[in-house]
Motif scaffolding. Structure first.
Motif, PDB file in Angstrom:
ATOM      1  N   LEU A 183       0.828  -1.205   0.000  1.00 13.99           N
ATOM      2  CA  LEU A 183       0.000   0.000   0.000  1.00 13.99           C
ATOM      3  C   LEU A 183       0.864   1.258   0.000  1.00 13.99           C
ATOM      4  N   GLN A 184       1.923   1.221   0.789  1.00 15.41           N
ATOM      5  CA  GLN A 184       2.828   2.376   0.873  1.00 15.41           C
ATOM      6  C   GLN A 184       3.460   2.680  -0.479  1.00 15.41           C
ATOM      7  N   THR A 185       3.909   1.640  -1.178  1.00 17.62           N
ATOM      8  CA  THR A 185       4.618   1.878  -2.440  1.00 17.62           C
ATOM      9  C   THR A 185       3.676   2.059  -3.626  1.00 17.62           C
ATOM     10  N   GLU A 186       2.577   1.299  -3.675  1.00 20.11           N
ATOM     11  CA  GLU A 186       1.715   1.323  -4.855  1.00 20.11           C
ATOM     12  C   GLU A 186       0.571   2.325  -4.764  1.00 20.11           C
ATOM     13  N   ASP A 236       5.044   6.024  -2.140  1.00 22.29           N
ATOM     14  CA  ASP A 236       6.174   6.329  -1.276  1.00 22.29           C
ATOM     15  C   ASP A 236       7.124   5.132  -1.319  1.00 22.29           C
ATOM     16  N   SER A 237       8.370   5.389  -1.555  1.00 19.65           N
ATOM     17  CA  SER A 237       9.318   4.283  -1.651  1.00 19.65           C
ATOM     18  C   SER A 237       9.689   3.773  -0.258  1.00 19.65           C
ATOM     19  N   ILE A 238      10.117   2.518  -0.225  1.00 21.28           N
ATOM     20  CA  ILE A 238      10.630   1.965   1.022  1.00 21.28           C
ATOM     21  C   ILE A 238      12.114   1.696   0.823  1.00 21.28           C
ATOM     22  N   HIS A 239      12.822   1.693   1.904  1.00 18.88           N
ATOM     23  CA  HIS A 239      14.262   1.451   1.876  1.00 18.88           C
ATOM     24  C   HIS A 239      14.505   0.006   1.441  1.00 18.88           C
ATOM     25  N   GLU A 240      15.498  -0.212   0.608  1.00 17.54           N
ATOM     26  CA  GLU A 240      15.792  -1.551   0.099  1.00 17.54           C
ATOM     27  C   GLU A 240      15.989  -2.550   1.235  1.00 17.54           C
ATOM     28  N   GLY A 241      16.550  -2.103   2.348  1.00 18.79           N
ATOM     29  CA  GLY A 241      16.742  -2.985   3.498  1.00 18.79           C
ATOM     30  C   GLY A 241      15.433  -3.421   4.135  1.00 18.79           C
ATOM     31  N   ASP A 242      14.347  -2.676   3.871  1.00 17.09           N
ATOM     32  CA  ASP A 242      13.037  -3.017   4.424  1.00 17.09           C
ATOM     33  C   ASP A 242      12.244  -3.953   3.525  1.00 17.09           C
ATOM     34  N   SER A 243      12.690  -4.168   2.306  1.00 21.82           N
ATOM     35  CA  SER A 243      11.921  -5.028   1.412  1.00 21.82           C
ATOM     36  C   SER A 243      12.262  -6.487   1.698  1.00 21.82           C
ATOM     37  N   THR A 244      11.262  -7.209   2.154  1.00 20.06           N
ATOM     38  CA  THR A 244      11.411  -8.617   2.522  1.00 20.06           C
ATOM     39  C   THR A 244      11.165  -9.495   1.301  1.00 20.06           C
ATOM     40  N   PRO A 245      11.546 -10.773   1.364  1.00 23.21           N
ATOM     41  CA  PRO A 245      11.239 -11.676   0.240  1.00 23.21           C
ATOM     42  C   PRO A 245       9.739 -11.747  -0.066  1.00 23.21           C
ATOM     43  N   SER A 246       8.895 -11.736   0.985  1.00 17.73           N
ATOM     44  CA  SER A 246       7.446 -11.801   0.737  1.00 17.73           C
ATOM     45  C   SER A 246       6.958 -10.521   0.069  1.00 17.73           C
ATOM     46  N   TYR A 247       7.560  -9.369   0.411  1.00 21.93           N
ATOM     47  CA  TYR A 247       7.200  -8.110  -0.260  1.00 21.93           C
ATOM     48  C   TYR A 247       7.609  -8.170  -1.728  1.00 21.93           C
ATOM     49  N   LYS A 248       8.833  -8.627  -2.000  1.00 27.48           N
ATOM     50  CA  LYS A 248       9.312  -8.704  -3.392  1.00 27.48           C
ATOM     51  C   LYS A 248       8.436  -9.640  -4.214  1.00 27.48           C
ATOM     52  N   GLU A 303       3.993 -10.189  -8.196  1.00 26.98           N
ATOM     53  CA  GLU A 303       2.680 -10.702  -8.575  1.00 26.98           C
ATOM     54  C   GLU A 303       1.695  -9.565  -8.856  1.00 26.98           C
ATOM     55  N   TRP A 304       1.768  -8.498  -8.049  1.00 23.73           N
ATOM     56  CA  TRP A 304       0.882  -7.353  -8.241  1.00 23.73           C
ATOM     57  C   TRP A 304       1.148  -6.686  -9.586  1.00 23.73           C
ATOM     58  N   LYS A 305       2.398  -6.485  -9.908  1.00 26.30           N
ATOM     59  CA  LYS A 305       2.756  -5.826 -11.178  1.00 26.30           C
ATOM     60  C   LYS A 305       2.314  -6.672 -12.373  1.00 26.30           C
ATOM     61  N   SER A 306       2.461  -8.005 -12.276  1.00 24.03           N
ATOM     62  CA  SER A 306       2.006  -8.843 -13.386  1.00 24.03           C
ATOM     63  C   SER A 306       0.471  -8.860 -13.464  1.00 24.03           C
ATOM     64  N   PHE A 307      -0.202  -8.714 -12.338  1.00 24.94           N
ATOM     65  CA  PHE A 307      -1.665  -8.667 -12.320  1.00 24.94           C
ATOM     66  C   PHE A 307      -2.196  -7.404 -12.976  1.00 24.94           C
ATOM     67  N   ILE A 308      -1.575  -6.254 -12.706  1.00 21.07           N
ATOM     68  CA  ILE A 308      -2.100  -4.996 -13.241  1.00 21.07           C
ATOM     69  C   ILE A 308      -1.687  -4.738 -14.685  1.00 21.07           C
ATOM     70  N   GLU A 309      -0.749  -5.523 -15.199  1.00 23.28           N
ATOM     71  CA  GLU A 309      -0.320  -5.317 -16.591  1.00 23.28           C
ATOM     72  C   GLU A 309      -1.202  -5.986 -17.583  1.00 23.28           C
TER      73      GLU A 309
END
Length: 152
Positions: A122-125, A129-141, A146-152
């Protein structure tokens, strides 16, 4: 995703928003399970009170201290821990998730692990608002891919 985001058309505004809010943690799951007392991940976001439930009693027995929207027949209340901080009309419940995000931002609160992926998406999309790379977890990635492929 399409099926989860299409609740029945017979629901009123509050019921429709609650159905969507219940589906969101399923669409963007975190790797951490919620506390057993909490039940579903969506309970970390909101709780619809039954007619016999007392809002104060519910807040004191809640296992998380993160912001939550408590929905009653008359209005909605945002509480942090056991402290109510704001109320708004239940007809505006669909805006409740944005209100929660505002409290996370304003008070610099950490997302609960059981819904961190959803709130990060929700924060990024939504809030762009961007999140720090250190905060991006495997489940977030995974969820964002999946979200980006869904909206395309």
């Amino acid at each position: 995703m399409k099926k989860a985001m299409k609740p029945p058309k017979t629901l009123n505004g509050v019921e429709h928003a609650a159905a969507v809010f219940r589906a969101l943690p399923l669409l963007f799951p975190s790797s951490t399970m919620p506390p057993r007392k909490l039940g579903a991940n969506s309970e970390a976001l909101f709780h619809v009170l039954t007619t016999s439930e007392d809002p104060d009693g519910f807040l004191h027995q809640r296992p998380l201290s993160c912001p939550v929207v408590v929905v009653s027949e008359d209005n909605c209340m945002i509480a942090i821990g056991s402290t109510p901080v704001a109320t708004f009309d239940s007809e505006r419940f669909h805006e409740g998730l944005l209100y929660l995000m505002a409290y996370y931002y304003a008070l610099h609160l950490t997302y609960p692990k059981c819904i961190s992926t959803l709130l990060s998406v929700l924060q990024t999309e939504i809030l762009q608002d961007s999140i720090h790379e250190g905060d991006s977890t495997p489940s977030y990635k995974k969820a964002i891919g999946e979200w980006k492929s869904f909206i395309e």
